[in-house]
Structure formats: C-alpha cells, structure tokens
Design a protein around this motif. Structure first.
Motif, PDB file in Angstrom:
ATOM      1  N   ALA A  69       0.831  -1.145   0.036  1.00 31.34           N
ATOM      2  CA  ALA A  69      -0.176  -0.100  -0.094  1.00 31.34           C
ATOM      3  C   ALA A  69       0.740   1.172   0.173  1.00 31.34           C
ATOM      4  N   LEU A  70       1.950   1.092   0.864  1.00 30.62           N
ATOM      5  CA  LEU A  70       2.896   2.271   0.877  1.00 30.62           C
ATOM      6  C   LEU A  70       3.510   2.625  -0.610  1.00 30.62           C
ATOM      7  N   ALA A  71       4.085   1.325  -1.161  1.00 33.92           N
ATOM      8  CA  ALA A  71       4.839   1.562  -2.519  1.00 33.92           C
ATOM      9  C   ALA A  71       3.871   1.967  -3.411  1.00 33.92           C
ATOM     10  N   ARG A  72       2.377   1.649  -3.532  1.00 27.37           N
ATOM     11  CA  ARG A  72       1.489   2.190  -4.467  1.00 27.37           C
ATOM     12  C   ARG A  72       1.133   3.372  -4.255  1.00 27.37           C
ATOM     13  N   ALA A  73       1.029   3.883  -3.444  1.00 24.86           N
ATOM     14  CA  ALA A  73       0.764   5.568  -2.917  1.00 24.86           C
ATOM     15  C   ALA A  73       2.034   6.276  -3.462  1.00 24.86           C
ATOM     16  N   LEU A  74       3.290   5.831  -3.133  1.00 23.00           N
ATOM     17  CA  LEU A  74       4.471   6.645  -3.478  1.00 23.00           C
ATOM     18  C   LEU A  74       4.356   6.546  -5.090  1.00 23.00           C
ATOM     19  N   VAL A 127       4.693  12.268  -0.869  1.00 23.87           N
ATOM     20  CA  VAL A 127       3.588  11.933  -0.540  1.00 23.87           C
ATOM     21  C   VAL A 127       3.570  12.276   0.819  1.00 23.87           C
ATOM     22  N   PRO A 128       2.449  12.988   1.279  1.00 22.09           N
ATOM     23  CA  PRO A 128       2.251  13.646   2.882  1.00 22.09           C
ATOM     24  C   PRO A 128       2.118  12.414   3.514  1.00 22.09           C
ATOM     25  N   ARG A 129       2.705  12.633   4.764  1.00 20.60           N
ATOM     26  CA  ARG A 129       2.734  11.676   5.870  1.00 20.60           C
ATOM     27  C   ARG A 129       1.028  10.968   6.192  1.00 20.60           C
ATOM     28  N   ASP A 130       0.402  11.904   6.457  1.00 21.96           N
ATOM     29  CA  ASP A 130      -1.228  11.822   6.553  1.00 21.96           C
ATOM     30  C   ASP A 130      -1.648  11.042   5.615  1.00 21.96           C
ATOM     31  N   THR A 131      -1.325  11.340   4.395  1.00 24.78           N
ATOM     32  CA  THR A 131      -1.952  10.465   3.105  1.00 24.78           C
ATOM     33  C   THR A 131      -1.291   8.960   3.330  1.00 24.78           C
ATOM     34  N   LEU A 132      -0.211   8.684   3.501  1.00 22.53           N
ATOM     35  CA  LEU A 132       0.489   7.604   3.494  1.00 22.53           C
ATOM     36  C   LEU A 132      -0.169   6.648   4.823  1.00 22.53           C
ATOM     37  N   LEU A 133      -0.445   7.332   6.018  1.00 25.09           N
ATOM     38  CA  LEU A 133      -1.110   6.793   7.175  1.00 25.09           C
ATOM     39  C   LEU A 133      -2.652   6.330   6.679  1.00 25.09           C
ATOM     40  N   HIS A 172      -7.208  10.006  12.007  1.00 24.66           N
ATOM     41  CA  HIS A 172      -6.565  11.036  12.911  1.00 24.66           C
ATOM     42  C   HIS A 172      -5.345  10.326  13.580  1.00 24.66           C
ATOM     43  N   ALA A 173      -4.149  10.728  12.909  1.00 24.93           N
ATOM     44  CA  ALA A 173      -3.021  10.179  13.177  1.00 24.93           C
ATOM     45  C   ALA A 173      -2.452  10.802  14.560  1.00 24.93           C
ATOM     46  N   ASP A 174      -1.921   9.767  15.298  1.00 28.16           N
ATOM     47  CA  ASP A 174      -1.245  10.240  16.465  1.00 28.16           C
ATOM     48  C   ASP A 174       0.333   9.742  16.612  1.00 28.16           C
ATOM     49  N   ASP A 175       1.089   9.987  17.508  1.00 25.85           N
ATOM     50  CA  ASP A 175       2.419   9.543  17.645  1.00 25.85           C
ATOM     51  C   ASP A 175       2.733   8.025  17.400  1.00 25.85           C
ATOM     52  N   SER A 176       1.707   7.338  17.870  1.00 29.85           N
ATOM     53  CA  SER A 176       1.867   5.999  17.652  1.00 29.85           C
ATOM     54  C   SER A 176       1.808   5.409  16.123  1.00 29.85           C
ATOM     55  N   HIS A 177       0.896   6.040  15.420  1.00 27.85           N
ATOM     56  CA  HIS A 177       0.828   5.851  14.143  1.00 27.85           C
ATOM     57  C   HIS A 177       2.065   6.461  13.208  1.00 27.85           C
ATOM     58  N   ARG A 178       2.431   7.566  13.704  1.00 26.89           N
ATOM     59  CA  ARG A 178       3.592   8.007  12.978  1.00 26.89           C
ATOM     60  C   ARG A 178       4.901   7.118  13.347  1.00 26.89           C
ATOM     61  N   ALA A 179       5.017   6.602  14.501  1.00 17.77           N
ATOM     62  CA  ALA A 179       6.139   5.616  14.787  1.00 17.77           C
ATOM     63  C   ALA A 179       5.946   4.734  13.875  1.00 17.77           C
ATOM     64  N   ARG A 180       4.773   3.983  13.690  1.00 18.25           N
ATOM     65  CA  ARG A 180       4.567   2.664  12.922  1.00 18.25           C
ATOM     66  C   ARG A 180       4.857   2.883  11.460  1.00 18.25           C
ATOM     67  N   LEU A 181       4.496   4.199  11.201  1.00 19.23           N
ATOM     68  CA  LEU A 181       4.830   4.706   9.661  1.00 19.23           C
ATOM     69  C   LEU A 181       6.328   4.473   9.347  1.00 19.23           C
ATOM     70  N   VAL A 203       8.645   2.699  11.119  1.00 15.05           N
ATOM     71  CA  VAL A 203       8.942   1.370  11.138  1.00 15.05           C
ATOM     72  C   VAL A 203       8.856   0.907   9.556  1.00 15.05           C
ATOM     73  N   GLU A 204       7.570   0.927   9.218  1.00 20.26           N
ATOM     74  CA  GLU A 204       7.318   0.405   7.904  1.00 20.26           C
ATOM     75  C   GLU A 204       7.636   1.052   6.640  1.00 20.26           C
ATOM     76  N   ILE A 205       8.032   2.196   6.755  1.00 14.21           N
ATOM     77  CA  ILE A 205       8.868   2.953   5.511  1.00 14.21           C
ATOM     78  C   ILE A 205      10.391   2.177   5.573  1.00 14.21           C
ATOM     79  N   GLY A 206      10.897   2.103   6.742  1.00 14.17           N
ATOM     80  CA  GLY A 206      12.229   1.255   7.115  1.00 14.17           C
ATOM     81  C   GLY A 206      12.286   0.156   6.314  1.00 14.17           C
TER      82      GLY A 206
END
Length: 406
Positions: free
Chosen positions: A251-256, A264-270, A278-287, A289-292
């Motif tokens: 899903a991340l690869a397709r969005a990119l 692609v904005p972080r909120d869109t990727l989330l 509604h993104a919070d710190d846990s979502h951003r941290a997971r993003l 990780v998955e981007i890595g």
C-alpha cells in the motif's frame, strides 16, 4: 457398431446434437446412452447428461474398458463446464491411460486437454504447460486441433505472451472454420476479443489510461520501474520484489508510485496503509518502521527518501515510475473475474480456483449478491453462482496466477 450409432456419433462430431438424438433417443443400450448423454451436454442439459453417462458407464461390460473410459472423459468434460473442479483427477488420468493403451489417441488427447483446462482454471499454469507439452497436435482432426490451439492460447495469455497467443488463436480459427462447428468458431472469436479489450490501467504522474494485454507485456519488458498492483510486487524487467504477503508495504509502495515524481504527505500514507483518519504519535512511529522495511525491500530497485512533508520514491538509474493497476479495484474483483465466464460456479470451486477458504468466498458472494452483482440458484451443495460478463475490459489480469512473479 450398428449404423444408427455410427450416424449419431458422426452427428455429434459435427456439432449436431439434435441429429444425434433423432437416431438414438428411444434406445437404452450402453452406446446409445453414452451418445444421448453427450448430446444432452451439447444442448446444455448437464444434469441429465451426467445421469445418462453414468448409466452408460455401468451398462458397458467389464471387457469394454475403452467405452467406459470414454464415458469418464465425457463426464469430466461436463464437470469442467459446470465448474465442478473437484472431479477426481485420478479417474480422468486412469481413463486417459486406458484410451492411450488401446490406441484411442484422439480421446486420450481430449482427456489431456480437459486436465490442462482445469489446471488453468485453478491458476496452476506451470503444470498445465508441462501437461500440454506431451501432446503433438499434428494428427488431430480439425475440431480437436482447434481445441488444442485454444488451450495453447490460454496458457500464452496467462503467461502474458501475446504474440504466441495470437498465433495460436489464428491456427484455432483456421481449424474451427475447417471443422464447420459454429459453437467452436464462436469460442475462438470470443478468445480474440481478449487481446483487444483493455486489461489493466496505467497510472503515471497523476494520470490514468487503459492498457491492452500487449501493452502490459511491453511495459513489463521496458526500463520502467513498475508498481504492479496485479501481482502486488515492485518490478523492472530484470528484478521482482514480491510484496503479496506484505499488504502494508505494498500500500505504501503504490501510494508512492502513484504520486511519483512528487512526494506523499505522511497523513496520506497513514490513511492509505493503516486507514488512520486521525494520526497520533503511535501511527507516525509505525509509519517510520514500515517505511524502513519498505526501503530495505526496494533497495535493489529504488530508494525511499524522506521529504519535509512525507516521503518520495526515487528509482535507480533515473527511470520512470508507473503503477500497473487492475482494470477494477473492486474488493471482490477476482471472484467476479471467475464468474465472468458466464458459467455457474459453486462456492467450493471458486475457493479452489482462488486458493482461499470457502468461507471467505461465501462472504464475498454474499456481499456481491446484496448489491445485485451476482445471483444464485439451487440450494445446499447444488447452489451455483453466476454473473453477467464484466463489460468493457478483459478479466485476464484478475485471474489467479495470471502473471509470473519469478
């Protein structure tokens, strides 16, 4: 064999089931029962045909092994047409061996074709290709040669080899015309339509356009970096990174890929990867990780670079990035693709073809039925599902294992 049986058999071979029935409709001997069963199958009464063929198989004596084997082959063909994919493959293989051992090469080849067609339906293309390689179509009569070339074309289409597929269909068309069987000519004409109909969508730089199968083939052989939403992989002509078991990464690869060359904005990727509104710190941290993880997976093909507002995909060697999308993003597209052949499928056959559980398929069918996109008839084990052919595009790239990923 008496003259009426011979005349009925010739009528069936010429595609004239009514002519065959006129000669044997009132007879109950084993050969007549078998011919009546085949005639009823050609007329579309598959249930009656199955009963007659089983009765004929029992009526043939123990020394008439070839006749009984022919009944098994005919019953297997009815099972295939009625999408009873659970028909025992061992019985068909034993019948083929019997026919081959007694010199009935034509019916043995027909049994092999049935086996290959079943393997294609359930997405086992490699096995289908190996089984077909054992046949030499040179001595086949016109109708059997047309059937053989249709199978060859079917394998080529699933392999996305449009040149060999077109050549096989042209040979099939020639053989069908020589056979003079209208139904066979119509089947070949229908197969030709697959080559000309849109089969996928190309998404590049924010724009979208349909692709025919030949264009898909050319795209996958090009220098472009393709985010392949048909097989959930990222690929170029030489390297394939499968992501079918990593839906978040894909899903991340397709969005990119859809946004390239922009980021692609972080909120869109989330939202695309996790459905987060509604993104919070846990979502951003997971993003992060998955981007890595995605960055590690795609290292042979591209880098995933952080930007001020999100992330961007940067291919190696300055190549173009495109997304190859299915002709439809419907959640149940694969089920619809199988039903689009206008045959009646059971939920168990759909599950076998898709390689998933019957319960998953049943949930998909219930959802499609609620929106009136499929309909069912019968009850219990005899319940079957149908839909109208999907208009406007071919479903080749929606079928299981239609594109190789290695």
């Amino acid at each position: 064999m008496d003259s009426l049986i011979t005349a009925a058999a010739r009528a069936l071979a010429a595609g004239d089931p009514l002519g065959a029935l006129k000669r044997v409709a009132l007879r109950d001997d084993a050969p007549a029962l078998a011919l009546r069963g085949i005639a009823m199958a050609q007329l579309g009464d598959l249930a009656r045909a199955k009963v007659l063929l089983r009765k004929a198989g029992r009526a043939f004596g123990p020394k008439e092994s070839v006749a009984r084997a022919r009944c098994v082959v005919a019953e297997a063909e009815i099972a295939l047409v009625s999408r009873d994919l659970g028909f025992p493959a061992r019985a068909l293989d034993a019948a083929r061996s019997t026919l081959d051992a007694h010199g009935d090469r034509l019916n043995a080849a027909h049994a092999r074709h049935l086996e290959v067609r079943r393997l294609l339906l359930i997405g086992r293309v490699d096995e289908a290709e190996r089984a077909l390689a054992a046949l030499d179509p040179t001595p086949f009569p016109a109708a059997s040669r047309a059937a053989h070339e249709l199978v060859v074309a079917g394998i080529a289409l699933r392999r996305l080899r449009t040149g060999p597929a077109l050549a096989a269909l042209e040979r099939a068309a020639d053989a069908a015309r020589r056979a003079g069987i209208p139904a066979l000519v119509a089947e070949v004409d229908s197969a030709f339509e697959v080559l000309d109909a849109p089969s996928a969508r190309l998404i590049a730089s924010g724009e979208e356009r349909p692709l025919r199968l030949a264009e898909v083939e050319n795209l996958l052989a090009s220098e472009a970096l393709v985010v392949d939403a048909c097989r959930h992989a990222v690929r170029d002509a030489a390297t394939i990174v499968p992501l079918a078991t990593r839906p978040v990464l894909f899903a991340l690869a397709r969005a990119l890929g859809e946004a390239w060359p922009a980021d692609v904005p972080r909120d869109t990727l989330l939202a695309r990867a996790f459905g987060a509104t509604h993104a919070d710190d846990s979502h951003r941290a997971r993003l992060r990780v998955e981007i890595g993880r995605l960055r590690t997976k795609l290292r042979p093909l591209a880098s995933v670079d952080a930007t001020r507002r999100g992330f961007a995909l940067t291919p190696r060697r300055n190549r173009t990035v495109v997304v190859l999308a299915r002709p439809t993003d419907d959640a149940h597209a694969s089920v619809l693709a199988l039903l689009a052949d206008a045959e009646a499928w059971s939920s168990s056959a759909l599950a076998l073809a898709l390689g998933t559980s019957q319960r998953t398929v049943q949930r998909a069918l219930d959802s499609l039925a609620t929106s009136s996109r499929v309909q069912s008839f019968g009850r219990g084990r005899s319940r079957r599902w149908m839909t109208k052919p999907v208009p406007g595009f071919t479903t080749t790239l929606l079928l299981p294992a239609s594109l190789p990923i290695d």
